[in-house]
Design an enzyme around this catalytic site. Structure first.
Site, PDB file in Angstrom:
ATOM      1  N   THR A 182      70.789 -13.322  85.054  1.00 30.24           N
ATOM      2  CA  THR A 182      70.231 -12.096  84.464  1.00 30.24           C
ATOM      3  C   THR A 182      71.299 -11.016  84.496  1.00 30.24           C
ATOM      4  OG1 THR A 182      67.966 -12.526  85.107  1.00 30.24           O
ATOM      5  CG2 THR A 182      68.592 -10.210  84.893  1.00 30.24           C
ATOM      6  N   THR A 200      66.754 -10.192  80.511  1.00 26.83           N
ATOM      7  CA  THR A 200      66.545 -11.515  81.118  1.00 26.83           C
ATOM      8  C   THR A 200      65.488 -12.322  80.363  1.00 26.83           C
ATOM      9  OG1 THR A 200      66.066 -12.612  83.229  1.00 26.83           O
ATOM     10  CG2 THR A 200      64.662 -10.780  82.665  1.00 26.83           C
ATOM     11  N   GLY A 234      67.651 -11.550  90.705  1.00 27.50           N
ATOM     12  CA  GLY A 234      67.025 -12.394  91.716  1.00 27.50           C
ATOM     13  C   GLY A 234      65.521 -12.452  91.524  1.00 27.50           C
TER      14      GLY A 234
HETATM   15  C1  SD4 Z   1      63.109 -11.964  87.116  1.00 28.22           C
HETATM   16  N1  SD4 Z   1      64.943 -10.785  88.130  1.00 28.22           N
HETATM   17  O1  SD4 Z   1      62.548 -12.135  86.051  1.00 28.22           O
HETATM   18  C2  SD4 Z   1      64.618 -11.740  87.109  1.00 28.22           C
HETATM   19  C3  SD4 Z   1      65.279 -13.054  87.268  1.00 28.22           C
HETATM   20  C4  SD4 Z   1      66.753 -13.025  87.485  1.00 28.22           C
HETATM   21  O2  SD4 Z   1      68.736 -14.056  87.250  1.00 28.22           O
HETATM   22  O3  SD4 Z   1      67.326 -12.080  87.946  1.00 28.22           O
HETATM   23  N2  SD4 Z   1      67.414 -14.074  87.151  1.00 28.22           N
HETATM   24  O4  SD4 Z   1      62.534 -12.034  88.208  1.00 28.22           O
END
Ligand code: SD4
Length: 320
Positions: A182, A200, A234
């Site tokens: 992301t 994302t 994350g």
């Molecule tokens: C989420 N924070 O949808 C995003 C996922 C992410 O790298 O960071 N992926 O929870």
């Protein structure tokens, strides 16, 4: 350290409601680097360089972060963003994105399908509506009205990964710490204006309709041009429960360094969320004076910090 000194430090920390009081004041003084600057999560050299070209050429921070993260949105090899992003459990690629500018103006889209550049739709929401966020089919209709075209975002590669996942259909909303990209980006342009963006496809194989932190102002992104900005990557649920990026900006407002502020935001997650060992969260911050810093739960989170056009990829310090 004498027990009296320890007591005074603890008491002052308690008064301020912070747990890492000493590290705030031990942090380096503001660096005079200033702008232009571009920071971004993970190792997306092409996206960071694109944004750098924009600010180095005199463009605005908002154009820089938009055009920067668009590179990731179009990259089929990026499995967590835009075209090529892994789908939800029903095989649908659903996208979340937001932008925020110096003055605090912001826009977002979530649960958006079949539009390659959700970040640009988020910008249109900010600039052409009285709202902050549009979701799902309403966001898509708005995008089409604004001239965006539909595109099937499910690549053969992502479809294969989904088919493979379907064999077991094990729903595990836990991020594989080695494999997510992301993109959150923050920039300062030559006139000292700041902007940020985050985009994302969210957690792979999520429940249809799930929206993460990335389009949520204050969670995946927050920015106050007078102070600085922060982005998160994350497990979105962990970030949303702690309003991570808002917290980091407010800590920087109180004098915390970007790195110390990111670490403190993680400490809130560690304190409150029992499962913290099993997921990854990474925070990245850029202060208005150009000082950047990051912190993550697990090692393996890296970021690009660019002050000169030669932005190297740096490993963030980690809690575990
Ligand atoms: C989420 N924070 O949808 C995003 C996922 C992410 O790298 O960071 N992926 O929870």
């Amino acid at each position: 350290m004498s027990s009296r000194r320890k007591f005074v430090r603890r008491a002052l920390g308690g008064l301020l409601g912070v747990s890492a009081f000493p590290s705030v004041f031990a942090s380096a003084p503001p660096s005079p680097k200033g702008g232009p600057a571009v920071v971004s999560t993970w190792k997306n050299v092409a996206a960071n360089s694109k944004a750098w070209q924009v600010v180095a050429g005199g463009g605005s921070a908002l154009d820089a972060v938009e055009q920067g993260v668009m590179v990731a949105e179009s990259d089929p090899k990026d499995l967590s963003v835009g075209y090529g992003g892994r789908p939800d459990r029903d095989g649908r690629v659903t996208l979340d994105a937001c932008v925020m500018e110096h003055s605090g103006n912001c826009g977002a889209v979530c649960f958006l399908e079949d539009i390659e550049h959700p970040v640009s739709v988020a910008r249109k929401v900010m600039e052409h509506t009285p709202h902050v966020m549009l979701a799902g089919s309403g966001a898509q209709r708005f995008a089409l009205e604004q001239g965006f075209e539909k595109k099937d975002l499910l690549t053969e590669n992502a479809r294969k990964a989904w088919k493979e996942w379907k064999k077991k259909e094990k729903y595990q909303p836990i991020i594989n710490i080695e494999n997510h990209d992301t993109i959150g980006m923050l920039a300062i342009d030559q006139s000292g204006q700041m902007a940020g963006a985050c985009t994302t496809s969210g957690l792979a194989f999520k429940i249809n309709g799930r929206v993460g932190d990335s389009p949520i102002i204050g969670a995946g992104l927050y920015l106050d041009g007078e102070v600085g900005g922060a982005v998160a990557t994350g497990l979105g649920e962990a970030v949303m429960k702690s309003c991570g990026s808002f917290l980091i900006v407010e800590l920087m407002r109180q004098g915390w360094s970007p790195e110390a502020a990111c670490r403190e935001a993680l400490s809130r997650i560690v304190k409150k969320q029992k499962g913290y060992r099993s997921f990854q969260v990474g925070f990245l911050a850029l202060r208005a004076d150009g000082e950047g810093g990051a912190y993550s739960l697990h090692s393996g989170f890296s970021y690009m910090l660019n002050h000169t056009g030669e932005g190297g990829n740096q490993a963030s310090k980690s809690w575990l």
